[in-house]
Design a protein around this motif. Structure first.
Motif, PDB file in Angstrom:
ATOM      1  N   GLY A 153      16.039  34.587  23.391  1.00  0.00           N
ATOM      2  CA  GLY A 153      15.923  33.314  22.673  1.00  0.00           C
ATOM      3  C   GLY A 153      15.646  33.475  21.200  1.00  0.00           C
ATOM      4  N   LEU A 154      15.430  34.701  20.765  1.00  0.00           N
ATOM      5  CA  LEU A 154      15.073  34.952  19.366  1.00  0.00           C
ATOM      6  C   LEU A 154      16.229  35.639  18.655  1.00  0.00           C
ATOM      7  CD1 LEU A 154      11.423  36.393  19.464  1.00  0.00           C
ATOM      8  CD2 LEU A 154      12.158  34.156  18.644  1.00  0.00           C
ATOM      9  N   LYS A 155      16.985  34.870  17.957  1.00  0.00           N
ATOM     10  CA  LYS A 155      18.124  35.469  17.267  1.00  0.00           C
ATOM     11  C   LYS A 155      17.644  36.338  16.100  1.00  0.00           C
ATOM     12  CE  LYS A 155      21.596  31.935  18.286  1.00  0.00           C
ATOM     13  NZ  LYS A 155      22.468  30.916  17.673  1.00  0.00           N
ATOM     14  N   PRO A 156      18.381  37.385  15.787  1.00  0.00           N
ATOM     15  CA  PRO A 156      17.981  38.294  14.703  1.00  0.00           C
ATOM     16  C   PRO A 156      17.898  37.594  13.351  1.00  0.00           C
ATOM     17  CG  PRO A 156      19.799  39.232  15.970  1.00  0.00           C
ATOM     18  CD  PRO A 156      19.624  37.829  16.454  1.00  0.00           C
ATOM     19  N   VAL A 157      16.970  38.063  12.531  1.00  0.00           N
ATOM     20  CA  VAL A 157      16.913  37.639  11.123  1.00  0.00           C
ATOM     21  C   VAL A 157      17.628  38.704  10.299  1.00  0.00           C
ATOM     22  CG1 VAL A 157      15.418  37.226   9.134  1.00  0.00           C
ATOM     23  CG2 VAL A 157      14.785  36.332  11.397  1.00  0.00           C
ATOM     24  N   LEU A 158      18.615  38.252   9.558  1.00  0.00           N
ATOM     25  CA  LEU A 158      19.437  39.148   8.752  1.00  0.00           C
ATOM     26  C   LEU A 158      19.001  39.025   7.296  1.00  0.00           C
ATOM     27  CD1 LEU A 158      22.048  40.970   8.885  1.00  0.00           C
ATOM     28  CD2 LEU A 158      23.352  38.901   8.331  1.00  0.00           C
ATOM     29  N   THR A 159      18.932  40.164   6.608  1.00  0.00           N
ATOM     30  CA  THR A 159      18.597  40.117   5.184  1.00  0.00           C
ATOM     31  C   THR A 159      19.428  41.141   4.443  1.00  0.00           C
ATOM     32  OG1 THR A 159      16.831  40.331   3.548  1.00  0.00           O
ATOM     33  CG2 THR A 159      16.647  41.714   5.500  1.00  0.00           C
ATOM     34  N   GLY A 160      19.861  40.802   3.250  1.00  0.00           N
ATOM     35  CA  GLY A 160      20.661  41.741   2.479  1.00  0.00           C
ATOM     36  C   GLY A 160      21.407  41.056   1.365  1.00  0.00           C
ATOM     37  N   SER A 161      22.446  41.726   0.930  1.00  0.00           N
ATOM     38  CA  SER A 161      23.291  41.206  -0.142  1.00  0.00           C
ATOM     39  C   SER A 161      24.563  42.066  -0.153  1.00  0.00           C
ATOM     40  CB  SER A 161      22.526  41.255  -1.477  1.00  0.00           C
ATOM     41  OG  SER A 161      23.193  40.513  -2.475  1.00  0.00           O
ATOM     42  N   HIS A 162      25.260  42.121  -1.258  1.00  0.00           N
ATOM     43  CA  HIS A 162      26.551  42.833  -1.308  1.00  0.00           C
ATOM     44  C   HIS A 162      26.449  44.094  -2.167  1.00  0.00           C
ATOM     45  CE1 HIS A 162      27.277  41.416  -5.471  1.00  0.00           C
ATOM     46  NE2 HIS A 162      26.546  40.393  -5.067  1.00  0.00           N
ATOM     47  N   ILE A 163      27.299  45.069  -1.880  1.00  0.00           N
ATOM     48  CA  ILE A 163      27.254  46.349  -2.593  1.00  0.00           C
ATOM     49  C   ILE A 163      28.345  46.458  -3.655  1.00  0.00           C
ATOM     50  CG2 ILE A 163      28.749  47.641  -0.977  1.00  0.00           C
ATOM     51  CD1 ILE A 163      25.522  48.851  -2.816  1.00  0.00           C
ATOM     52  N   ASP A 164      29.340  45.587  -3.635  1.00  0.00           N
ATOM     53  CA  ASP A 164      30.387  45.684  -4.669  1.00  0.00           C
ATOM     54  C   ASP A 164      29.880  45.085  -5.987  1.00  0.00           C
ATOM     55  OD1 ASP A 164      30.474  42.975  -3.656  1.00  0.00           O
ATOM     56  OD2 ASP A 164      32.385  42.755  -4.720  1.00  0.00           O
ATOM     57  N   THR A 165      30.571  45.412  -7.063  1.00  0.00           N
ATOM     58  CA  THR A 165      30.217  44.881  -8.381  1.00  0.00           C
ATOM     59  C   THR A 165      31.476  44.314  -9.045  1.00  0.00           C
ATOM     60  OG1 THR A 165      30.780  46.876  -9.643  1.00  0.00           O
ATOM     61  CG2 THR A 165      28.558  46.775  -8.714  1.00  0.00           C
ATOM     62  N   VAL A 166      31.265  43.616 -10.149  1.00  0.00           N
ATOM     63  CA  VAL A 166      32.400  43.298 -11.024  1.00  0.00           C
ATOM     64  C   VAL A 166      32.738  44.566 -11.803  1.00  0.00           C
ATOM     65  CG1 VAL A 166      31.759  40.864 -11.253  1.00  0.00           C
ATOM     66  CG2 VAL A 166      30.905  42.515 -12.931  1.00  0.00           C
ATOM     67  N   ALA A 167      33.856  44.581 -12.501  1.00  0.00           N
ATOM     68  CA  ALA A 167      34.201  45.705 -13.378  1.00  0.00           C
ATOM     69  C   ALA A 167      33.200  45.731 -14.523  1.00  0.00           C
ATOM     70  CB  ALA A 167      35.617  45.548 -13.919  1.00  0.00           C
ATOM     71  N   ASN A 168      32.632  46.923 -14.762  1.00  0.00           N
ATOM     72  CA  ASN A 168      31.649  47.090 -15.833  1.00  0.00           C
ATOM     73  C   ASN A 168      30.470  46.117 -15.674  1.00  0.00           C
ATOM     74  OD1 ASN A 168      31.388  46.798 -19.399  1.00  0.00           O
ATOM     75  ND2 ASN A 168      30.826  48.529 -18.179  1.00  0.00           N
ATOM     76  N   GLY A 169      29.982  46.028 -14.445  1.00  0.00           N
ATOM     77  CA  GLY A 169      28.849  45.154 -14.154  1.00  0.00           C
ATOM     78  C   GLY A 169      27.524  45.876 -14.318  1.00  0.00           C
ATOM     79  N   GLY A 170      26.470  45.257 -13.749  1.00  0.00           N
ATOM     80  CA  GLY A 170      25.134  45.822 -13.894  1.00  0.00           C
ATOM     81  C   GLY A 170      24.662  46.532 -12.628  1.00  0.00           C
ATOM     82  N   LYS A 171      23.427  47.004 -12.691  1.00  0.00           N
ATOM     83  CA  LYS A 171      22.862  47.788 -11.596  1.00  0.00           C
ATOM     84  C   LYS A 171      22.231  46.927 -10.504  1.00  0.00           C
ATOM     85  CE  LYS A 171      21.308  51.541 -14.629  1.00  0.00           C
ATOM     86  NZ  LYS A 171      20.111  52.197 -15.219  1.00  0.00           N
ATOM     87  N   TYR A 172      22.003  45.654 -10.779  1.00  0.00           N
ATOM     88  CA  TYR A 172      21.103  44.858  -9.937  1.00  0.00           C
ATOM     89  C   TYR A 172      21.801  43.817  -9.066  1.00  0.00           C
ATOM     90  CZ  TYR A 172      18.024  46.967 -13.376  1.00  0.00           C
ATOM     91  OH  TYR A 172      17.372  47.872 -14.174  1.00  0.00           O
ATOM     92  N   ASP A 173      22.889  43.290  -9.599  1.00  0.00           N
ATOM     93  CA  ASP A 173      23.601  42.203  -8.906  1.00  0.00           C
ATOM     94  C   ASP A 173      24.114  42.717  -7.558  1.00  0.00           C
ATOM     95  OD1 ASP A 173      25.330  40.201  -8.062  1.00  0.00           O
ATOM     96  OD2 ASP A 173      26.546  40.179  -9.883  1.00  0.00           O
TER      97      ASP A 173
END
Lengths: 438, 438
Positions: free
Chosen positions: B90-110
């Motif tokens: 009855g307890l569905k998983p909690v998912l946490t994260g974000s994406h690993i791709d970047t824009v061209a010449n992007g930053g380190k954090y996005d």
């Protein structure tokens, strides 16, 4: 003393003039075949094959008309009717013509009309009245548009001394061909039979140019002839506006330094100030670019062009000074930086009032509706006008369109301009004005 | 009943968390080495070598942290801590994260920040408290930016069902490589060990994303944590304005149909209406082009982009409808034609209020200054938010800069966000919220 004119032409002369008028339309079509491009326009760039063929064809026609033909060192083509007056030394030649080059994919009339009309005007006058008292010369200037090499007025500029043969080595077209090489390959600049001497002249008594208006004023005002009062001065500016590029989603409106919104406000303001200044002032933002623009980025770096024209130098300068202050105020209020760079600064040139009055009189005699008007475009007459009295006759351009295959002037209007030129040249070559010092 | 939380951590746990916090900074730097470009930014486009190396490096780290690691068919990387509760079904998983791709010449954090923080949060929780009652999962989504292929949210889109593997064959990057081929070359989409099945999931109980703000609001308001209320909806429009191209010198101001002056008035008007509408509405003209523009030609054909965003669909729609009418009125008054084309229409997504309230409580417990705020940028959370409760935690972006090598968040602020995420995941994985049906 009433001026002697052509208003009382004999039936024979009238019939001859009608024949030359028809010839004008035919030869203008023929000349537009040199450089005819697939888009239906004419592309006749300086010293190209099409250009050479057009100048050679004009030279043959001038010869047939009984003119003394010569090319100068930069490829300007002259056709001369030498004057017969006893005191000819005191009567400097009257030069009439225009330029034979076109913009890329241009029209049939810009330049070529004035060239063909000038040559045929001299041909008619010789056929009807023999040799003139004062020397008359038709000219087909080699270049005016600046459409192949990044400089304008190569033809009339060399004649008046603002351009010199020495400039030719350092200027190249987009294919890397130097102006000097192109000129030599076409048989000029010392490569052909024409001596490699300056094309400069100091003997010209007056210059008269017949040209299409390239604007819509004559059509709009239903006038057949425009008498040019002055050729506008120009200031061409580059305006760069610097703000802060930012994310279009995450930057609230009040936190933005949006260079495009700032530039847009400046463009609207420029238009408003130009309208308020009234005619003949015009101001145009013609190009704009957002550096590294993206639909989801608040623009940080925008450049646009401004082109400002007026016939009166102090008015033009005052408008520009005020505009500069106003644009800077917009930048300050928006916390943007602004850089204004002047790329071109051309002084207005006034046309000769005595010749213009003659044109007016001819129009009134002939019952042709005319308008005194400025020329908003540049013409060879502005270079000649700096060294001798100069005048321009305009004919209407349909919908004001020029530099396009859609450029058009009706045969009737072309002939009206031609006949006005014929009358004017008769005045100065044969008539009452022959002894005046214009 | 007071919620059980981490506010009373033992000295040992606190020291362990300090270690994981330091590890966050170190590993975020390490990961930014994959795709480091010569301009000092990060270019990690979907399925490229740099992208593959980054995902593999993350998989190894997840393994070391004791998570169950797997890739799905489109290259999303999961690290799982299975729940131990008796009633786990009855307890569905909690998912946490974000994406690993970047824009061209992007930053380190996005993107990378949320990925590394999620993995380390689970690593810390397991090290400090053992296995959770409720399953917790970290995710590194394969793609969000749309910077290689002309589609966004390839990772979370496949998980939520708005994207499917079948789309991949028909989409190509600027070099003509299809998304399908790129995916297969990287070992996904049926080419590697991962089965070629849908990445879609229907078992996710909640999604929590930690991300940099990518705007300047938190910095400006001096807040450490942003609690996202909603992710804005967007309308991206192309506006084309048609007038009459004409000679800039020969066309008097009152006779012009200047498409650029018209477009400029529309851009200024858009800005004014957006300011009047108030936050969170934003409207941006990001790009503009004069077709066949020249500094001496009155523009006849101008195109510009508009990007309009708001968190509330009816408000966004009403603003757009009104704007459209106003722009058309400008065109009518100036006798211009206008064509408005919609290129993108994204509906706003509300974040879950229960989870957001928990984040707020954690900030208050920890004495961290926070702000409830919309997200003006798109995020994976908006796709997950359509299928399960979702929430986002923002940390400040220096000067609001993102998608640039200048993207920066201080270590202190990165750690504040990380620890907030840790507390929240403890709540749902181990604490008082473990038995609630979120």
């Amino acid at each position: 003393m009433p001026t002697k004119g052509l208003s009382k032409m004999t039936p024979d002369s009238l019939q001859l003039l009608a024949g030359f008028s028809a010839e004008l339309i035919r030869q203008l079509e023929e000349i537009s075949g040199y450089g005819a491009d697939p888009e239906g326009g004419v592309t006749r760039l300086l010293y190209t094959d099409a250009w050479q063929q057009a100048q050679q064809a004009l030279a043959r026609r001038m010869q047939k008309l009984g003119l003394e033909v010569r090319f100068d060192a930069v490829g300007n083509l002259y056709g001369r009717l030498p004057g017969t007056a006893a005191n000819l030394a005191g009567l400097k030649p009257v030069l009439t013509g225009s330029h034979i080059d076109t913009v890329a994919n241009g029209g049939k009339y810009d330049g070529a009309y004035g060239v063909v009309a000038s040559m045929l005007a001299l041909g008619f006058l010789k056929a009807a009245y023999g040799m003139p008292k004062r020397t008359l010369e038709a000219v087909s200037f080699s270049e005016e548009e600046g459409s192949r090499f990044p400089l304008t007025f190569w033809g009339s500029g060399n004649v008046t001394g603002v351009r010199t043969l020495e400039q030719a080595a350092g200027i190249t077209d987009p294919d890397g061909v130097s102006l000097q090489d192109a000129m030599r390959q076409a048989g000029f600049g010392g490569a052909g039979e024409v001596p490699d001497t300056s094309a400069r002249r100091s003997d010209i008594g007056a210059y008269i140019e017949l040209h299409i208006e390239q604007g819509g004023v004559l059509e709009h005002r239903r006038k057949q002839i425009g008498i040019v009062t002055a050729i506008v001065g120009q200031r061409r500016l580059g305006v760069r506006v610097l703000g802060t590029a930012n994310h279009a989603g995450t930057t609230p409106m009040p936190m933005r330094k949006d260079a495009l919104a700032g530039a847009a406000e400046m463009i609207v303001l420029t238009e408003r100030l130009a309208l308020a200044a009234g005619e003949p002032l015009v101001a145009t933002a013609g190009k704009i670019e957002v550096s590294q623009g993206a639909s989801n980025v608040v623009p940080g770096d925008v450049a646009f062009t401004l082109d400002i024209r007026h016939t009166d130098a102090p008015v033009l300068d005052a408008f520009y000074m005020n505009l500069q202050n106003e644009l800077e105020a917009v930048a300050r209020r928006r916390e943007l930086e602004i850089e204004i760079t002047e790329h071109l600064h051309v002084t207005p040139v006034q046309m000769d009032s005595a010749i213009s009055n003659e044109i007016e009189r001819i129009c009134e005699d002939g019952g042709r509706p005319y308008l005194r008007m400025p020329s908003g475009a540049g013409h060879d007459a502005q270079l000649l006008g700096a060294v001798c009295p100069a005048a321009m006759i305009f004919v209407p351009s349909r919908a004001g369109i020029s530099h396009s295959p859609a450029e058009y002037t009706s045969a009737e209007e072309l002939i009206a301009g031609f006949q006005t030129l014929v009358h004017l040249l008769y005045q100065y070559g044969y008539g009452g004005k022959a002894d005046d010092d214009i």
